[in-house]
Write a protein that holds these residues in place. Sequence first.
Motif, PDB file in Angstrom:
ATOM      1  N   LEU A   1     130.344  33.264 -21.970  1.00  0.00           N
ATOM      2  CA  LEU A   1     131.238  34.045 -22.819  1.00  0.00           C
ATOM      3  C   LEU A   1     130.749  33.871 -24.257  1.00  0.00           C
ATOM      4  CD1 LEU A   1     133.836  35.717 -23.106  1.00  0.00           C
ATOM      5  CD2 LEU A   1     135.061  33.557 -23.410  1.00  0.00           C
ATOM      6  N   LYS A   2     130.305  34.985 -24.884  1.00  0.00           N
ATOM      7  CA  LYS A   2     129.735  34.898 -26.222  1.00  0.00           C
ATOM      8  C   LYS A   2     130.671  35.415 -27.296  1.00  0.00           C
ATOM      9  CE  LYS A   2     125.065  35.093 -24.520  1.00  0.00           C
ATOM     10  NZ  LYS A   2     123.806  35.770 -24.468  1.00  0.00           N
ATOM     11  N   SER A   3     131.520  36.386 -26.939  1.00  0.00           N
ATOM     12  CA  SER A   3     132.446  36.919 -27.940  1.00  0.00           C
ATOM     13  C   SER A   3     133.698  37.458 -27.251  1.00  0.00           C
ATOM     14  CB  SER A   3     131.790  38.013 -28.774  1.00  0.00           C
ATOM     15  OG  SER A   3     131.481  39.123 -27.958  1.00  0.00           O
ATOM     16  N   VAL A   4     134.778  37.507 -28.048  1.00  0.00           N
ATOM     17  CA  VAL A   4     136.053  38.044 -27.579  1.00  0.00           C
ATOM     18  C   VAL A   4     136.529  39.038 -28.625  1.00  0.00           C
ATOM     19  CG1 VAL A   4     138.448  37.503 -27.013  1.00  0.00           C
ATOM     20  CG2 VAL A   4     136.643  35.910 -26.359  1.00  0.00           C
ATOM     21  N   LYS A   5     136.918  40.219 -28.162  1.00  0.00           N
ATOM     22  CA  LYS A   5     137.442  41.245 -29.065  1.00  0.00           C
ATOM     23  C   LYS A   5     138.801  41.681 -28.532  1.00  0.00           C
ATOM     24  CE  LYS A   5     132.846  42.783 -30.173  1.00  0.00           C
ATOM     25  NZ  LYS A   5     131.824  43.789 -30.036  1.00  0.00           N
ATOM     26  N   THR A   6     139.818  41.601 -29.373  1.00  0.00           N
ATOM     27  CA  THR A   6     141.162  42.022 -28.975  1.00  0.00           C
ATOM     28  C   THR A   6     141.710  43.019 -29.978  1.00  0.00           C
ATOM     29  OG1 THR A   6     142.288  40.251 -30.173  1.00  0.00           O
ATOM     30  CG2 THR A   6     141.671  39.786 -27.893  1.00  0.00           C
ATOM     31  N   GLU A   7     142.573  43.883 -29.468  1.00  0.00           N
ATOM     32  CA  GLU A   7     143.260  44.849 -30.318  1.00  0.00           C
ATOM     33  C   GLU A   7     144.664  44.964 -29.755  1.00  0.00           C
ATOM     34  OE1 GLU A   7     142.939  49.550 -30.598  1.00  0.00           O
ATOM     35  OE2 GLU A   7     141.146  48.560 -31.412  1.00  0.00           O
ATOM     36  N   TYR A   8     145.659  44.880 -30.622  1.00  0.00           N
ATOM     37  CA  TYR A   8     147.024  44.950 -30.116  1.00  0.00           C
ATOM     38  C   TYR A   8     147.952  45.620 -31.116  1.00  0.00           C
ATOM     39  CZ  TYR A   8     147.089  40.547 -32.731  1.00  0.00           C
ATOM     40  OH  TYR A   8     146.943  39.584 -33.692  1.00  0.00           O
ATOM     41  N   SER A   9     149.034  46.138 -30.539  1.00  0.00           N
ATOM     42  CA  SER A   9     150.046  46.832 -31.307  1.00  0.00           C
ATOM     43  C   SER A   9     151.383  46.246 -30.907  1.00  0.00           C
ATOM     44  CB  SER A   9     150.004  48.328 -30.987  1.00  0.00           C
ATOM     45  OG  SER A   9     151.100  48.976 -31.585  1.00  0.00           O
ATOM     46  N   LEU A  10     152.121  45.697 -31.856  1.00  0.00           N
ATOM     47  CA  LEU A  10     153.407  45.079 -31.549  1.00  0.00           C
ATOM     48  C   LEU A  10     154.414  46.139 -31.146  1.00  0.00           C
ATOM     49  CD1 LEU A  10     153.604  42.479 -34.435  1.00  0.00           C
ATOM     50  CD2 LEU A  10     153.018  42.072 -32.052  1.00  0.00           C
ATOM     51  N   GLY A  11     154.849  46.090 -29.924  1.00  0.00           N
ATOM     52  CA  GLY A  11     155.831  47.038 -29.434  1.00  0.00           C
ATOM     53  C   GLY A  11     155.334  48.470 -29.505  1.00  0.00           C
TER      54      GLY A  11
ATOM     55  N   ALA B   1     143.621  52.555 -36.100  1.00  0.00           N
ATOM     56  CA  ALA B   1     143.234  51.956 -37.379  1.00  0.00           C
ATOM     57  C   ALA B   1     144.313  51.027 -37.911  1.00  0.00           C
ATOM     58  CB  ALA B   1     142.935  53.055 -38.398  1.00  0.00           C
ATOM     59  N   ASP B   2     145.557  51.203 -37.473  1.00  0.00           N
ATOM     60  CA  ASP B   2     146.666  50.371 -37.957  1.00  0.00           C
ATOM     61  C   ASP B   2     146.915  49.134 -37.075  1.00  0.00           C
ATOM     62  OD1 ASP B   2     147.110  52.184 -39.985  1.00  0.00           O
ATOM     63  OD2 ASP B   2     148.573  53.354 -38.812  1.00  0.00           O
ATOM     64  N   ARG B   3     146.249  49.025 -35.963  1.00  0.00           N
ATOM     65  CA  ARG B   3     146.498  47.917 -35.029  1.00  0.00           C
ATOM     66  C   ARG B   3     145.798  46.636 -35.485  1.00  0.00           C
ATOM     67  NH1 ARG B   3     145.418  51.408 -29.575  1.00  0.00           N
ATOM     68  NH2 ARG B   3     147.246  52.749 -29.811  1.00  0.00           N
ATOM     69  N   ALA B   4     146.374  45.529 -35.094  1.00  0.00           N
ATOM     70  CA  ALA B   4     145.766  44.223 -35.406  1.00  0.00           C
ATOM     71  C   ALA B   4     144.556  44.014 -34.508  1.00  0.00           C
ATOM     72  CB  ALA B   4     146.789  43.123 -35.186  1.00  0.00           C
ATOM     73  N   LYS B   5     143.507  43.424 -35.082  1.00  0.00           N
ATOM     74  CA  LYS B   5     142.277  43.184 -34.342  1.00  0.00           C
ATOM     75  C   LYS B   5     141.826  41.747 -34.577  1.00  0.00           C
ATOM     76  CE  LYS B   5     140.767  47.905 -34.760  1.00  0.00           C
ATOM     77  NZ  LYS B   5     139.838  48.824 -35.340  1.00  0.00           N
ATOM     78  N   THR B   6     141.248  41.195 -33.534  1.00  0.00           N
ATOM     79  CA  THR B   6     140.651  39.866 -33.632  1.00  0.00           C
ATOM     80  C   THR B   6     139.287  39.910 -32.969  1.00  0.00           C
ATOM     81  OG1 THR B   6     142.827  38.823 -33.488  1.00  0.00           O
ATOM     82  CG2 THR B   6     140.928  37.413 -33.074  1.00  0.00           C
ATOM     83  N   ILE B   7     138.298  39.386 -33.660  1.00  0.00           N
ATOM     84  CA  ILE B   7     136.946  39.309 -33.097  1.00  0.00           C
ATOM     85  C   ILE B   7     136.482  37.871 -33.276  1.00  0.00           C
ATOM     86  CG2 ILE B   7     134.574  40.086 -33.259  1.00  0.00           C
ATOM     87  CD1 ILE B   7     135.652  42.741 -34.407  1.00  0.00           C
ATOM     88  N   ILE B   8     136.140  37.262 -32.163  1.00  0.00           N
ATOM     89  CA  ILE B   8     135.601  35.888 -32.172  1.00  0.00           C
ATOM     90  C   ILE B   8     134.201  35.974 -31.581  1.00  0.00           C
ATOM     91  CG2 ILE B   8     135.917  33.521 -31.372  1.00  0.00           C
ATOM     92  CD1 ILE B   8     138.887  34.198 -30.947  1.00  0.00           C
ATOM     93  N   GLU B   9     133.214  35.498 -32.338  1.00  0.00           N
ATOM     94  CA  GLU B   9     131.830  35.582 -31.899  1.00  0.00           C
ATOM     95  C   GLU B   9     131.165  34.208 -31.918  1.00  0.00           C
ATOM     96  OE1 GLU B   9     130.222  38.546 -34.547  1.00  0.00           O
ATOM     97  OE2 GLU B   9     130.761  40.141 -33.133  1.00  0.00           O
ATOM     98  N   ASP B  10     130.002  34.134 -31.324  1.00  0.00           N
ATOM     99  CA  ASP B  10     129.192  32.915 -31.272  1.00  0.00           C
ATOM    100  C   ASP B  10     129.938  31.763 -30.588  1.00  0.00           C
ATOM    101  OD1 ASP B  10     127.046  34.149 -32.566  1.00  0.00           O
ATOM    102  OD2 ASP B  10     127.928  33.733 -34.542  1.00  0.00           O
ATOM    103  N   LEU B  11     130.555  32.063 -29.434  1.00  0.00           N
ATOM    104  CA  LEU B  11     131.281  31.008 -28.697  1.00  0.00           C
ATOM    105  C   LEU B  11     130.337  30.037 -28.023  1.00  0.00           C
ATOM    106  CD1 LEU B  11     134.152  33.140 -27.156  1.00  0.00           C
ATOM    107  CD2 LEU B  11     134.316  31.501 -29.006  1.00  0.00           C
ATOM    108  N   ASN B  12     129.179  30.506 -27.605  1.00  0.00           N
ATOM    109  CA  ASN B  12     128.172  29.654 -26.977  1.00  0.00           C
ATOM    110  C   ASN B  12     126.847  29.850 -27.686  1.00  0.00           C
ATOM    111  OD1 ASN B  12     129.547  28.379 -24.747  1.00  0.00           O
ATOM    112  ND2 ASN B  12     129.807  30.452 -23.927  1.00  0.00           N
ATOM    113  N   PRO B  13     126.668  29.254 -28.859  1.00  0.00           N
ATOM    114  CA  PRO B  13     125.424  29.478 -29.622  1.00  0.00           C
ATOM    115  C   PRO B  13     124.222  28.903 -28.907  1.00  0.00           C
ATOM    116  CG  PRO B  13     126.840  27.889 -30.750  1.00  0.00           C
ATOM    117  CD  PRO B  13     127.552  28.345 -29.526  1.00  0.00           C
TER     118      PRO B  13
END
Length: 184
Positions: free
Chosen positions: A155-165, A172-184
Motif C-alpha cells: 500500500l503506497k498511497s490512500v486517497k479519500t473524498e467525502y461529503s458530510l451528509g 470541488a467542495d468535498r473534503a479530501k485526504t491524500i496520504i502518500e509514501d506509506l512504504n518508501p
Amino acid sequence: MAHPRELIRKQAVALLLGATNAGVSVYASRVAPLISNGWQSELPAIIVYTMDESAEIFNQAPREYRRRVELVVEIHAEGNEALDDALDTLARQVERLLLMDDTLGDTVNDLQYVRSRMVLLDQSEHLTGACRLIFDAEYFDRHPGDLFNQSLPDLKSVKTEYSLGNAQPNPADRAKTIIEDLNP
C-alpha cells in the motif's frame, strides 16, 4: 505446505514410536500395516489416523477457522488370554504420552481424550483384538494463509473524498485526504 492433519498424525507417531510396548510398530497409515502379509508378527502395533473434522469461523477477518479433528490411535494385539490386559496397558501408555503435552508439540491448540472402543477381530486366520482411542484435536487454520499476503502489492498511497451528509454535491467542495509514501 503440509496440511495440519498430517502434522498432527506425524507428531503423534513421533511421540509413540519406541515409547510403548508396541516398540517401533507405530504407523501413520490405516492401510500399510494391515494389508501386508504377516503383519500379525508385528503385534502389538499402533496405527494413527484422523477421521471426522468439523469447523467454525473463529475470526472473520482475516478468516480463521477453529477446527476439531478426531485423532484416532488404534492399538492391535494378539488375541490370546492376555489380550485385554495388553490393550489396557498400551492404551494407558498412549494416553499418558499424548496427553503429557496438550498442544501435541504445538501442532494443536488443545488435545482431549474423548472415548475408547474395544473390538475383537477374527477376520483372518489369526485372532486379534483392538482398542481404538479417540482424541479431539483442536487447531486454528487461517484462509487465505500467510502466503496470500506476500502476493499483495504494498500500500503506497490512500486517497479519500467525502461529503458530510452529502451536503456538498459539488466535488470541488468535498473534503479530501491524500496520504502518500506509506512504504518508501
